[in-house]
Every structure is written in structure tokens, then in C-alpha cells.
Write a protein that holds these residues in place. Structure first.
Motif, PDB file in Angstrom:
ATOM      1  N   ASP A  82       0.818  -1.204   0.000  1.00 43.17           N
ATOM      2  CA  ASP A  82       0.000   0.000   0.000  1.00 43.17           C
ATOM      3  C   ASP A  82       0.852   1.255   0.000  1.00 43.17           C
ATOM      4  OD1 ASP A  82      -2.272  -1.430  -0.047  1.00 43.17           O
ATOM      5  OD2 ASP A  82      -2.719  -1.264   2.102  1.00 43.17           O
ATOM      6  N   ASP A  83       1.996   1.173   0.610  1.00 41.79           N
ATOM      7  CA  ASP A  83       2.862   2.334   0.748  1.00 41.79           C
ATOM      8  C   ASP A  83       3.539   2.720  -0.562  1.00 41.79           C
ATOM      9  OD1 ASP A  83       2.242   2.703   3.343  1.00 41.79           O
ATOM     10  OD2 ASP A  83       4.006   1.682   4.164  1.00 41.79           O
ATOM     11  N   PHE A  84       3.581   1.786  -1.504  1.00 35.68           N
ATOM     12  CA  PHE A  84       4.257   2.064  -2.772  1.00 35.68           C
ATOM     13  C   PHE A  84       3.284   2.020  -3.939  1.00 35.68           C
ATOM     14  CE2 PHE A  84       7.712   0.983  -0.005  1.00 35.68           C
ATOM     15  CZ  PHE A  84       8.783   1.727  -0.475  1.00 35.68           C
ATOM     16  N   LYS A  85       3.490   2.919  -4.863  1.00 39.51           N
ATOM     17  CA  LYS A  85       2.664   2.934  -6.070  1.00 39.51           C
ATOM     18  C   LYS A  85       3.552   2.679  -7.291  1.00 39.51           C
ATOM     19  CE  LYS A  85      -1.647   4.358  -4.882  1.00 39.51           C
ATOM     20  NZ  LYS A  85      -1.465   3.996  -3.498  1.00 39.51           N
ATOM     21  N   GLU A  99       7.205   5.576  -3.187  1.00 37.55           N
ATOM     22  CA  GLU A  99       6.450   5.680  -1.940  1.00 37.55           C
ATOM     23  C   GLU A  99       5.257   6.620  -2.135  1.00 37.55           C
ATOM     24  OE1 GLU A  99       7.874   5.893   2.568  1.00 37.55           O
ATOM     25  OE2 GLU A  99       9.498   6.175   1.116  1.00 37.55           O
ATOM     26  N   SER A 100       4.073   6.161  -1.705  1.00 37.22           N
ATOM     27  CA  SER A 100       2.846   6.941  -1.880  1.00 37.22           C
ATOM     28  C   SER A 100       2.999   8.353  -1.319  1.00 37.22           C
ATOM     29  CB  SER A 100       1.685   6.244  -1.179  1.00 37.22           C
ATOM     30  OG  SER A 100       1.571   4.924  -1.627  1.00 37.22           O
ATOM     31  N   SER A 101       3.602   8.452  -0.138  1.00 41.93           N
ATOM     32  CA  SER A 101       3.730   9.763   0.512  1.00 41.93           C
ATOM     33  C   SER A 101       4.575  10.713  -0.348  1.00 41.93           C
ATOM     34  CB  SER A 101       4.343   9.602   1.896  1.00 41.93           C
ATOM     35  OG  SER A 101       5.586   8.962   1.812  1.00 41.93           O
ATOM     36  N   LEU A 103       4.786  10.610  -3.623  1.00 47.25           N
ATOM     37  CA  LEU A 103       3.969  10.984  -4.776  1.00 47.25           C
ATOM     38  C   LEU A 103       2.981  12.086  -4.386  1.00 47.25           C
ATOM     39  CD1 LEU A 103       2.968   7.698  -6.645  1.00 47.25           C
ATOM     40  CD2 LEU A 103       4.273   9.629  -7.552  1.00 47.25           C
ATOM     41  N   GLU A 104       2.350  11.898  -3.198  1.00 49.70           N
ATOM     42  CA  GLU A 104       1.337  12.844  -2.738  1.00 49.70           C
ATOM     43  C   GLU A 104       1.932  14.219  -2.448  1.00 49.70           C
ATOM     44  OE1 GLU A 104      -0.394  10.632   0.476  1.00 49.70           O
ATOM     45  OE2 GLU A 104      -1.256   9.214  -0.969  1.00 49.70           O
TER      46      GLU A 104
END
Ligand SMILES: [Zn+2]
Length: 119
Positions: A82-85, A99-101, A103-104
Motif C-alpha cells: 500500500d505504501d508504494f505505487k 512511496e505513496s507519501s 507521490l502525494e
């Protein structure tokens, strides 16, 4: 059958033989058999030692495996997922896991393959 007691019995019987020529041949054969027996016993001891070592190694590996699987559960793996896209680089089209964070937050990350910035 106990080898040593059987061996001594034969040795005694040979000693009481009258024919001295045959007696010498049989005695040297007995000596040969005794030497072979010593070698076999030596090999048996080695095999037992190796078996013990393999058991220790096996236990060690089992413990390591347990530790590994204990620390990373399926849930942990899902969390990591979940933490990685997965994104595709616009320049080289290679898949990159970010890492999602990151990207966001909108910061640009350089592609590890071509260096192009990914947003
Ligand atoms: Zn790229």
C-alpha cells in the motif's frame, strides 16, 4: 552379533589348528579383517558426527526461517504494498515503485533508469 567376541572365538580356534601353513594364512586373514573392522568403526563414528552436524544445521535453518516469517507477516507485506505505487516513466516507460507519501507531496523524483523527473 558382537564382532569382537566372535573374532576372538575364531582366533582361539585358529590357534589350536595343527596345520601350521594354513594357520599362518588364516591368521593373516584375521589380521586383515580386524584392520577392516577398525576402519569401518572409524567411518561409523564420522558418519554419526556428520549426522549430528546436519541436525544442528537443520535446527539453525528452521530457527532462521521462523524468525524471517515471524517478522514479515502477510499483513505487513500488504502494508508495504500500500505504501508504494507503481508508476511508469514517461521517458523510458520502465515501471518504478515510488512511496505513496512521496507521490502525494508532489516532489519530483528522478527515474532510476533514465534520470527523467517523475511527478
Ligand atoms: Zn525513465
Amino acid at each position: 552379533m558382537d564382532f569382537k567376541s566372535e573374532f576372538y572365538k575364531i582366533q582361539e580356534a585358529v590357534e589350536s589348528l595343527k596345520d601350521s601353513e594354513n594357520k599362518e594364512i588364516i591368521k593373516s586373514l584375521l589380521l586383515l579383517i580386524d584392520n577392516l573392522n577398525d576402519k569401518v568403526e572409524g567411518i561409523q563414528v564420522n558418519v554419526e558426527t556428520i549426522q549430528e552436524n546436519v541436525e544442528f544445521l537443520d535446527n539453525d535453518i528452521s530457527e532462521i526461517q521462523e524468525d524471517l516469517f515471524e517478522e514479515v507477516s502477510i499483513e505487513d507485506l500488504e502494508d508495504i504494498e500500500d505504501d508504494f505505487k507503481e508508476v511508469t516513466c514517461t521517458k523510458c516507460n520502465k515501471p518504478i515503485f515510488i512511496e505513496s507519501s512521496a507521490l502525494e507531496s508532489g516532489i519530483s523524483i528522478p527515474c532510476p533508469f533514465c534520470g527523467e523527473n517523475i511527478n
